[in-house]
Design an enzyme around this catalytic site. Structure first.
Site, PDB file in Angstrom:
ATOM      1  N   ASP A  14       0.813  -1.223   0.000  1.00  0.00           N
ATOM      2  CA  ASP A  14       0.000   0.000   0.000  1.00  0.00           C
ATOM      3  C   ASP A  14       0.839   1.262   0.000  1.00  0.00           C
ATOM      4  O   ASP A  14       0.562   2.208  -0.745  1.00  0.00           O
ATOM      5  CB  ASP A  14      -0.949  -0.006   1.200  1.00  0.00           C
ATOM      6  CG  ASP A  14      -2.086  -1.006   1.020  1.00  0.00           C
ATOM      7  OD1 ASP A  14      -2.376  -1.373  -0.130  1.00  0.00           O
ATOM      8  OD2 ASP A  14      -2.665  -1.428   2.042  1.00  0.00           O
ATOM      9  N   ARG A  94       2.500   3.198  16.374  1.00  0.00           N
ATOM     10  CA  ARG A  94       1.999   4.341  15.600  1.00  0.00           C
ATOM     11  C   ARG A  94       2.331   5.699  16.225  1.00  0.00           C
ATOM     12  O   ARG A  94       2.750   6.617  15.512  1.00  0.00           O
ATOM     13  CB  ARG A  94       0.494   4.219  15.368  1.00  0.00           C
ATOM     14  CG  ARG A  94       0.029   3.101  14.435  1.00  0.00           C
ATOM     15  CD  ARG A  94       1.088   2.365  13.729  1.00  0.00           C
ATOM     16  NE  ARG A  94       0.583   1.380  12.766  1.00  0.00           N
ATOM     17  CZ  ARG A  94       1.326   0.432  12.262  1.00  0.00           C
ATOM     18  NH1 ARG A  94       2.598   0.310  12.629  1.00  0.00           N
ATOM     19  NH2 ARG A  94       0.834  -0.415  11.387  1.00  0.00           N
ATOM     20  N   ASP A 123      -5.516   1.744  12.245  1.00  0.00           N
ATOM     21  CA  ASP A 123      -4.309   2.568  12.179  1.00  0.00           C
ATOM     22  C   ASP A 123      -4.575   3.962  11.642  1.00  0.00           C
ATOM     23  O   ASP A 123      -3.878   4.914  11.992  1.00  0.00           O
ATOM     24  CB  ASP A 123      -3.235   1.877  11.340  1.00  0.00           C
ATOM     25  CG  ASP A 123      -2.501   0.801  12.116  1.00  0.00           C
ATOM     26  OD1 ASP A 123      -2.528   0.856  13.362  1.00  0.00           O
ATOM     27  OD2 ASP A 123      -1.898  -0.083  11.486  1.00  0.00           O
ATOM     28  N   SER A 174      -1.074  -9.498   4.683  1.00  0.00           N
ATOM     29  CA  SER A 174      -0.600  -8.189   5.109  1.00  0.00           C
ATOM     30  C   SER A 174       0.075  -8.363   6.465  1.00  0.00           C
ATOM     31  O   SER A 174      -0.554  -8.832   7.417  1.00  0.00           O
ATOM     32  CB  SER A 174      -1.779  -7.208   5.204  1.00  0.00           C
ATOM     33  OG  SER A 174      -1.349  -5.964   5.715  1.00  0.00           O
TER      34      SER A 174
END
Length: 399
Positions: A14, A94, A123, A174
């Site tokens: 991505d 994050r 996320d 993923s």
């Protein structure tokens, strides 16, 4: 519209497609920020992949020590596990990534940041809320939410523009990984009835054959040594992960409630995280006073929810950190972990110079110095309210 954007770049499908897509469709210059949070890999190759995809600059930041000490350690002290299971692997990384994205935006005169999250993921919340807390003046771009490409179409897009990627239609998983664990999504895992195939696992492949014990030393709730060797936290986590994972222990397969309102099947490998969380909680059993332990246990799920929901930089999270830090003043001692085949890891012993376990009070042997005669009055007073209720309100049904 933004002119220069700092993208949180993982090197995956991505974000690799996002580099080219934002340049082609939005006309922006993209600076790829690669944060090393312990995921491993060839970072020079990842940096070159970003440049090949069209980034004007690609920066790698080593965040491992910072991530462990400033983000993992607070969560460990809080025994933070979302819905009692997930040790916040991606959730914890994050906010540190956003911190460095904002710093890079200031350094490179960018007017926006970007991420590669979908519209149904957690996320996106973590990246965007953290950015608004640290730098509300920066615009946030979310190309994956905008472009409407399926995963298969993204792979075809990458092939069309010769963007080097490692994901294929035959291997659609993923993956997100850091020193606290590994998450696996997509493919056959989207069916919660299907058992995860063995080829999705890397950290918990069983290879060990003989039992092993490890002694983890804690100071004020933080692991500081392994088998008598002082280690930085990131290194200690890595060693525990390797040992425990070699016994095939540390897998989580769960259906969790995402922040956006959907249920999602998630598979995690967290051998080091789960082992250290277990050891830490066990040491707290030895060192925390009863009321403090009970209140902390009540607040731990709320702490985990805040982190999961992207509220690391929030007033309540800061207040809870102050409580947790105070609770950890005497969480100092050692915990002995034992690993056995097949797939077992458990606490085999614990000790602390400041532990609240008193042998002379607990024993039933001759050394017993508990004042048994005091118990009669204590029990009578403890039950006085119930006794009064039973006597004065006899019309109530009693079990």
């Amino acid at each position: 519209m933004a002119k220069r954007v700092v993208l949180a770049y993982s090197g995956g499908l991505d974000t690799s497609v996002a580099v080219r897509w934002m340049g082609e469709e939005l006309g922006v210059e993209v600076i790829a920020l690669v944060a090393d949070v312990g995921q491993g890999g060839d970072f020079e190759a990842i940096r070159k992949r970003a440049l090949a995809a069209g980034a004007v600059e690609a920066v790698v930041v080593d965040c491992r020590r910072e991530f462990a000490e400033d983000f993992v350690a607070p969560a460990l002290k809080a025994n933070a596990r979302y819905e009692g299971k997930y040790p916040l692997v991606s959730s914890l990384s994050r906010p540190v990534i956003v911190k460095h994205m904002v710093a890079a935006a200031r350094e490179h005169d960018a007017d926006a940041v970007a991420h590669g999250c979908t519209g149904k993921g957690n996320d996106q919340v973590r990246f965007e809320v953290s950015t608004r807390a640290l730098a509300p003046d920066l615009e946030t771009l979310a190309p994956v939410r905008t472009w409407g490409l399926t995963r298969e179409q993204s792979i075809e897009y990458a092939e069309r523009f010769d963007i080097p990627i490692t994901v294929t239609k035959a291997s659609p998983y993923s993956i997100d990984q850091n020193l606290w664990g590994r998450t696996i999504e997509c493919g056959v895992l989207e069916d919660p009835w299907q058992q995860p195939p063995e080829d999705v696992f890397e950290l918990t492949t069983p290879t060990a054959t003989d039992p092993v014990e490890m002694v983890v030393a804690f100071e004020q709730g933080v692991p500081v040594a392994l088998d008598g060797r002082a280690l930085p936290l990131d290194g200690l986590i890595g060693e525990v992960t390797t040992v425990v994972g070699s016994y095939g222990w540390g897998r989580i397969d769960m259906v969790e409630n995402r922040r956006v309102g959907i249920k999602s099947r998630e598979v995690y490998e967290c051998p080091g995280a789960l082992a250290l969380l277990m050891a830490h909680a066990d040491l707290e059993d030895l060192t925390l006073e009863r009321d403090l332990a009970h209140e902390k246990a009540r607040l731990e799920p709320r702490y985990a929810e805040l982190v999961y929901d992207g509220l690391w930089y929030s007033p309540l999270k800061g207040a809870l950190d102050a409580f947790v830090d105070e609770s950890q003043r005497f969480v100092t001692g050692e915990v002995r972990l034992r690993c056995e085949v097949p797939g077992r890891c458990f606490v085999a012993g614990r000790r602390s110079d400041v532990g609240l376990y008193d042998f002379d009070l607990a024993t039933y042997e001759a050394a017993d110095r508990f004042r048994h005669a005091d118990a009669e009055g204590f029990v009578r007073l403890w039950g006085l309210g119930v006794e009064t209720w039973a006597a004065r309100q006899p019309g109530r049904e009693h079990p």
